[in-house]
Write an enzyme that holds these catalytic residues in place. Structure first.
Site: not given
Ligand code: APR
Length: 177
Positions: A15, A28, A36, A38, A122, A124
């Protein structure tokens, strides 16, 4: 109704590379950065600039959305939303996840965005089952888009080919239901 669906697309990718008006960050509540998507967004936008902007906002409750500039990203804006940490059987989880998509679209529309890209919020670290979360995402975006005629393009971005394929399957189910 076919109208909102013509503005929604699904794709695989990173993304942070997309040339859209806004990308959504799965943040968060402290907006402190993380792993991830973020972590990827913070690195690509420029960690120092984005952390300073996030500090000024002072956090974001779960289910809400706030905006910062995109800094070094191709995207002009970052909409930071905080998905729920999944708890099996907790009825507030789908409501909070739906609120993330709805509020992110509202915030982007306030900034006059025409295009926006979402990650799978959410699904991941926060543990939301992928298929359930994707159904909520698709239903909420389709239900909310008629309120925002300026938002011409909503791109749902999946990191892996498997996730994209599962999401395409769910899209067929949602549209036929
Ligand atoms: N582009 C698109 N999607 C991505 C990318 C990227 N570069 N990197 C990871 N993802 C996808 C993952 O495969 C997952 O399906 O984003 C989705 C969400 O995963 P997370 O990033 O873990 O987000 P989430 O589950 O909402 O957890 C949020 O994780 O990083 C921390 O600070 C953040 O505490 C918060 C938590």
């Amino acid at each position: 109704m076919s109208e909102p669906w013509s503005r929604i697309s699904l794709e695989q990718g990173d993304i942070t590379t997309l040339d859209v008006d806004a990308i959504v960050n799965a943040a968060n509540e402290r907006l402190s950065g993380g792993g991830g998507v973020d972590g990827a967004i913070h690195r690509a936008a420029g960690s120092a600039d984005l952390q300073a902007a996030c500090r000024q906002l002072g956090g974001c409750p779960t289910g809400q959305a706030v905006v910062t500039p995109g800094f070094a990203l191709p995207a002009r804006w970052i909409v930071h939303t905080v998905g729920p940490i999944y708890l099996n059987g907790d009825a507030t989880c789908p409501k909070l996840l739906a609120s993330c998509y709805r509020r992110s679209l509202e915030v982007a529309a306030e900034k006059q965005c025409r295009s926006i890209a979402f990650p799978a919020i959410s699904t991941g670290v926060y543990g939301y089952p992928f298929r359930d979360a994707t159904r909520v995402a698709l239903e909420t975006v389709a239900a909310t888009l008629p309120d925002h005629p300026g938002l011409q393009q909503v791109r749902l971005v999946f990191f892996s080919a498997d996730d994209l394929s599962a999401a395409q399957d769910i899209l067929r189910t949602v549209r036929s239901g």
